[in-house]
Design an enzyme around this catalytic site. Structure first.
Site, PDB file in Angstrom:
ATOM      1  N   HIS A 100       0.879  -1.180   0.000  1.00 42.94           N
ATOM      2  CA  HIS A 100       0.000   0.000   0.000  1.00 42.94           C
ATOM      3  C   HIS A 100       0.913   1.226   0.000  1.00 42.94           C
ATOM      4  O   HIS A 100       1.994   1.202   0.597  1.00 42.94           O
ATOM      5  CB  HIS A 100      -0.826   0.109   1.279  1.00 42.94           C
ATOM      6  CG  HIS A 100      -1.716  -1.051   1.590  1.00 42.94           C
ATOM      7  ND1 HIS A 100      -1.289  -2.152   2.275  1.00 42.94           N
ATOM      8  CD2 HIS A 100      -3.038  -1.245   1.366  1.00 42.94           C
ATOM      9  CE1 HIS A 100      -2.291  -2.987   2.442  1.00 42.94           C
ATOM     10  NE2 HIS A 100      -3.370  -2.468   1.903  1.00 42.94           N
ATOM     11  N   ASP A 103       2.358   1.990   3.320  1.00 45.99           N
ATOM     12  CA  ASP A 103       3.287   1.020   3.927  1.00 45.99           C
ATOM     13  C   ASP A 103       4.724   1.451   3.680  1.00 45.99           C
ATOM     14  O   ASP A 103       5.591   1.261   4.527  1.00 45.99           O
ATOM     15  CB  ASP A 103       3.195  -0.380   3.275  1.00 45.99           C
ATOM     16  CG  ASP A 103       1.825  -0.982   3.331  1.00 45.99           C
ATOM     17  OD1 ASP A 103       1.049  -0.624   4.228  1.00 45.99           O
ATOM     18  OD2 ASP A 103       1.530  -1.830   2.451  1.00 45.99           O
TER      19      ASP A 103
HETATM   20  C1  XLS Z   1      -7.344  -6.880   4.502  1.00 43.51           C
HETATM   21  C2  XLS Z   1      -6.905  -7.070   3.136  1.00 43.51           C
HETATM   22  C3  XLS Z   1      -5.797  -6.145   2.684  1.00 43.51           C
HETATM   23  C4  XLS Z   1      -5.690  -6.142   1.185  1.00 43.51           C
HETATM   24  C5  XLS Z   1      -4.917  -4.994   0.609  1.00 43.51           C
HETATM   25  O1  XLS Z   1      -8.026  -7.708   5.084  1.00 43.51           O
HETATM   26  O2  XLS Z   1      -6.555  -8.414   2.967  1.00 43.51           O
HETATM   27  O3  XLS Z   1      -4.589  -6.460   3.279  1.00 43.51           O
HETATM   28  O4  XLS Z   1      -5.144  -7.326   0.712  1.00 43.51           O
HETATM   29  O5  XLS Z   1      -5.477  -3.778   0.919  1.00 43.51           O
END
Ligand code: XLS
Ligand code: NI
Ligand code: NI
Length: 436
Positions: A100, A103
């Site tokens: 993200h 991140d």
């Molecule tokens: C959350 C999601 C997230 C997505 C990406 O539960 O799995 O991590 O994969 O935003």
């Protein structure tokens, strides 16, 4: 560049190896159904859990020991983390990663500042991608952590927040283009509701449709050609998320004319939260031509939420790979470990153990699935079960040549339908066990 992990590159040593830092099943160059394991599995490491996870939970603070991380939100710390991440992925032999926007780079006081921070880190990410050959499986944006998104991003009641989210995704798409991301994910973390008394569902879902169409328009405009994915999840953090499962997502995508550009990114733990199995979600997406990529993890039958554990269950990976092979594989998607080590597994080396286990479980699942397919017995029994549709009246119904009136005539003349045959569930379960 210093070495952050006191670990050699992880090698394939075969099923008899007792070395916990070796692959026993994942042999990247081994050919299965005409393709290497590397090409089939397209493993990807997630930045958020693996390099930003602290081990905190709703009851306690973080436990993770990460000697390279000074705990600050500085750009220096963020850049150092990039080097750590690429060293980890290189040693692991993972060809892809995912992140993200927030991140990888610190959120600034304004969007302009956040974008500037992101640019600085993206420059280093790009250098590291070029140095190692590791590629971005997909990029995405975090539109769920900051308080501004409390009511949602694309589905917020606050039009200014919608505008902010649009600007954030615009930038995230530019980053995906810059880094050559094979895909771009939209996981609607807060796109749902807590309570219907304060929710105009129609308006929210229309806005989500509009938002994603704007994303498609902008991607076309800048020439970003990666696949867009919606990642279904039924709840958490909202009580109800609009993208609740594969079927709901596909219906939404059709209703808003988005099926050309989108596929689904199916996550195991989300499937089970929705009351489905992973195999069900993959099958549903696959039969609609919408299977794109997977977030590989697993939940815990005794815990209610998205615990995001590493997948080690061979039944799960065999079923997953069986369905993926059936629909022709995942590329340009991949097997993305959206999974985190437990709070108690706080040492850096645990990151290796976790990923090695997941990769081995998938490699084994792939081999099991390929063996089931090579044998052909399961497929033959399935075809046999539906044989009545391949000729006679069944074939005519399928071809659209029958109506209620003609079928009434047919069955009146025949008297009784042909007798049923056993579904043989237990026999098939035993058959699957033969390959494990
Ligand atoms: C959350 C999601 C997230 C997505 C990406 O539960 O799995 O991590 O994969 O935003
Ligand atoms: Ni996910
Ligand atoms: Ni998840």
């Amino acid at each position: 560049m210093p070495d952050y992990f006191d670990v050699p590159a992880i090698a394939y040593e075969g099923p008899d190896s007792k070395n916990p830092l070796a692959f026993r099943w994942y042999n990247p160059d081994e050919i299965v159904e005409g393709k290497s394991m590397r090409e089939h599995l397209r493993f990807s490491v997630v930045y958020w859990h693996t390099f930003r996870g602290t081990g905190s939970d709703p009851f306690g603070v973080g436990t993770a020991h990460r000697p390279w991380d000074d705990g600050s939100d500085s750009l220096d710390n963020a850049v150092r983390r990039v080097h750590v991440a690429f060293e980890f992925m290189e040693k692991l032999g993972a060809p892809f990663y995912a992140f993200h926007d927030r991140d990888v780079a610190p959120e600034g006081a304004t969007l302009a500042e956040s974008n500037k921070n992101l640019d600085a880190v993206v420059k280093v990410l790009k250098e590291e991608q070029q140095r190692t050959g590791i590629q971005l499986l997909w990029g995405t944006q975090n539109m769920f952590s900051h308080p501004r998104y409390m009511h949602g991003a694309a589905t917020t009641c606050n039009a200014d927040v919608f505008a902010y989210a649009a600007a954030q995704v615009k930038k995230a798409l530019e980053v995906s283009l810059e880094l050559g991301a094979a895909g771009h994910v939209f996981w609607g973390g807060r796109e749902g509701y807590q309570n219907l008394y304060n929710t105009n569902m129609k308006r929210e879902i229309d806005n989500l449709g509009r938002f994603l169409n704007m994303a498609v328009d902008y991607a076309d405009k800048i020439g970003y050609k990666g696949v867009f994915y919606i990642e279904p999840k039924p709840k958490e953090p909202t009580k109800h998320q609009y993208d609740s499962d594969a079927a709901a997502c596909i219906n939404f995508l059709r209703a808003y004319n988005l099926t050309d550009r989108f596929k689904l990114n199916i996550e195991t733990n989300h499937a089970t939260l929705a009351g489905h199995t992973m195999m069900h979600e993959l099958e549903y997406a696959g039969m609609q031509g919408m299977l794109g990529s997977i977030d590989a993890n697993t939940g815990d039958m005794l815990l209610g939420w998205d615990t995001d554990q590493f997948p080690t269950d061979i039944y799960l990976t065999a079923q997953t790979m069986l369905t993926i092979l059936k629909y022709g594989g995942l590329a340009p998607g991949g097997v993305n470990f959206d999974a985190k080590v437990r709070r108690e597994s706080f040492e850096p080396i645990d990151l290796f153990h976790a990923h090695i286990g997941g990769m081995d479980a998938f490699a084994r699942g792939l081999k099991i699935a390929a063996a089931i397919r090579a044998d052909g017995e399961l497929d033959r029994l399935l075809q046999e079960r539906y044989a009545s549709w391949d000729s006679g009246i069944g074939q005519e119904i399928s071809a659209g040549k029958q109506s209620f009136e003609s079928l009434e005539q047919y069955i009146m003349a025949k008297g009784n339908p042909a007798p049923n045959v056993s579904g043989r569930q237990e026999m098939l379960e035993n058959l699957i066990n033969r390959y494990l």
